[in-house]
Scaffold this active site. Structure first.
Site, PDB file in Angstrom:
ATOM      1  N   LYS A  66       0.942  -1.341   0.391  1.00 41.01           N
ATOM      2  CA  LYS A  66      -0.014  -0.065  -0.249  1.00 41.01           C
ATOM      3  C   LYS A  66       0.614   1.273   0.066  1.00 41.01           C
ATOM      4  CE  LYS A  66      -2.488  -0.500   3.389  1.00 41.01           C
ATOM      5  NZ  LYS A  66      -2.157  -1.446   4.553  1.00 41.01           N
ATOM      6  N   GLU A  67       1.874   1.151   0.717  1.00 37.58           N
ATOM      7  CA  GLU A  67       2.788   2.192   0.867  1.00 37.58           C
ATOM      8  C   GLU A  67       4.168   2.210   0.051  1.00 37.58           C
ATOM      9  OE1 GLU A  67       3.276   1.423   4.951  1.00 37.58           O
ATOM     10  OE2 GLU A  67       1.395   1.464   5.548  1.00 37.58           O
ATOM     11  N   ILE A 154      17.974  -9.025  -1.648  1.00 40.28           N
ATOM     12  CA  ILE A 154      17.984 -10.074  -0.871  1.00 40.28           C
ATOM     13  C   ILE A 154      17.305 -11.463  -1.724  1.00 40.28           C
ATOM     14  CG2 ILE A 154      18.025 -11.470   0.831  1.00 40.28           C
ATOM     15  CD1 ILE A 154      19.529  -9.198   1.388  1.00 40.28           C
ATOM     16  N   ASP A 197       8.526  -2.278  13.768  1.00 38.64           N
ATOM     17  CA  ASP A 197       8.054  -3.086  12.708  1.00 38.64           C
ATOM     18  C   ASP A 197       8.558  -4.614  13.169  1.00 38.64           C
ATOM     19  OD1 ASP A 197       5.194  -3.576  11.784  1.00 38.64           O
ATOM     20  OD2 ASP A 197       6.173  -2.923  10.195  1.00 38.64           O
ATOM     21  N   TYR A 201       6.887 -10.712   9.281  1.00 40.59           N
ATOM     22  CA  TYR A 201       7.124 -10.420   7.663  1.00 40.59           C
ATOM     23  C   TYR A 201       8.008  -9.806   7.522  1.00 40.59           C
ATOM     24  CZ  TYR A 201       2.594 -11.803   7.990  1.00 40.59           C
ATOM     25  OH  TYR A 201       0.796 -12.733   7.924  1.00 40.59           O
ATOM     26  N   ASN A 202       9.069  -9.335   7.975  1.00 35.42           N
ATOM     27  CA  ASN A 202      10.196  -8.347   7.773  1.00 35.42           C
ATOM     28  C   ASN A 202      11.748  -9.188   8.273  1.00 35.42           C
ATOM     29  OD1 ASN A 202       8.475  -6.033   6.672  1.00 35.42           O
ATOM     30  ND2 ASN A 202       8.415  -5.298   9.083  1.00 35.42           N
ATOM     31  N   ASP A 214      12.666  -3.146   5.890  1.00 33.21           N
ATOM     32  CA  ASP A 214      12.000  -2.692   6.331  1.00 33.21           C
ATOM     33  C   ASP A 214      12.346  -1.764   7.863  1.00 33.21           C
ATOM     34  OD1 ASP A 214       9.761  -1.278   6.032  1.00 33.21           O
ATOM     35  OD2 ASP A 214       8.073  -2.536   6.613  1.00 33.21           O
TER      36      ASP A 214
END
Ligand code: ATP
Ligand code: MG
Length: 261
Positions: A66-67, A154, A197, A201-202, A214
């Protein structure tokens, strides 16, 4: 076996969105993958990076969020690059970004939205640089300009390595936990940063090496919410490993260990 299959599927998916030829200029062969979502200014910023020899050519979309969007690109020596382009049009993003900028003594920010996004990209670049210098496994930061951050890719041939979230159960081990704990230790104690964060997921897993990614929202220890963010990061990681059946220490224990004198 199943991972191979997934990779092939991903490659196929990438091909579908790849090579959309938009905004192609006379004599210009490098920018073949710029989509409508990017405004003129972003396209110009990409041209600037090409002119400066940072990017040799854009290859394909790796992930569209989204960002931001992550692209696979090639450097002038054919090396693989990840190009993260922040969208300059998400108002929701603006609100959430500000809490990670205000309170971090390293950054000042005005009210112009585009500027805030630029600050965000600069912040990700600087966080990556500081983390990298402290020995934290992160993609090597290469360049940042306006809303674009360029870093080491990566993965292999444009296919990103899996996220921790995507690992098959048998590859989620105590060793992987220890690698992440070690990365957190260097990040907090040597770089003086909190990711803010961090979750499955990161974290990317490339062979037997992990990479934290991220870093836009990462804050320095001095941020008034730093401890709260740190707790949340630790909690997310511990929960992930517990769910996979790996014994991880309690949140309080990890927190005390990171804050040891
Ligand atoms: N250096 C890199 N090399 C290869 N792939 C990458 C790299 N950095 C990010 N990616 C891929 O792109 C995805 C999104 O990257 P990142 O987490 O930095 O952005 P994000 O802001 O979380 O995006 P989203 O809007 O999807 O939340 C990652 O999950 C990963 O698969
Ligand atoms: Mg992410």
């Amino acid at each position: 076996m199943s991972r191979d299959f997934e990779e092939v599927a991903r490659r196929e998916e990438m091909r579908k969105v790849d090579w959309r030829r938009i905004k192609r200029r006379k004599g210009d062969e490098v920018l073949e993958t710029v989509e409508e979502v990017f405004d003129r200014k972003t396209v110009m910023a990409l041209y600037q990076m090409i002119n400066r020899g940072i990017i040799g050519g854009m290859r394909g979309v790796v992930k569209a969020g989204k960002e931001s969007r992550i692209y696979w690109a090639k450097g002038t020596n054919e090396e693989d690059l990840a190009v993260k382009i922040f969208l300059t049009s998400s108002m929701e993003f603006k609100k959430s970004m500000l809490q990670y900028i205000h309170g971090d003594p390293r950054f000042k920010v005005g009210h112009d939205y585009r500027r805030i996004v630029y600050t965000w990209a600069q912040k990700e670049f600087r966080n990556l640089t500081e983390a990298r210098n402290a020995g934290v496994p992160v993609p090597r930061p290469i360049y940042a300009y306006e809303n674009i951050v360029v870093m080491e890719f990566i993965g292999l041939d444009g296919v990103p390595s899996p996220l921790l979230k995507e690992l098959p159960r048998e590859e989620i081990t105590a060793e992987v936990y220890n690698e992440i704990a070690g990365a957190l230790d260097s990040l907090y104690r040597k770089a003086g940063l909190v990711h803010a964060d961090l979750s499955e997921y990161n974290v990317m897993v490339h062979g037997n090496k992990i990479f934290l990614i991220d870093f836009g929202q990462a804050v320095s220890k001095e941020h008034p919410m730093a401890e709260e963010f740190l707790r949340r990061d630790i909690g997310n990681i511990i929960r992930f490993f517990e769910r996979a059946g790996i014994d991880a220490p309690k949140e309080e224990v990890v927190l005390r260990w990171l804050k040891r004198p």
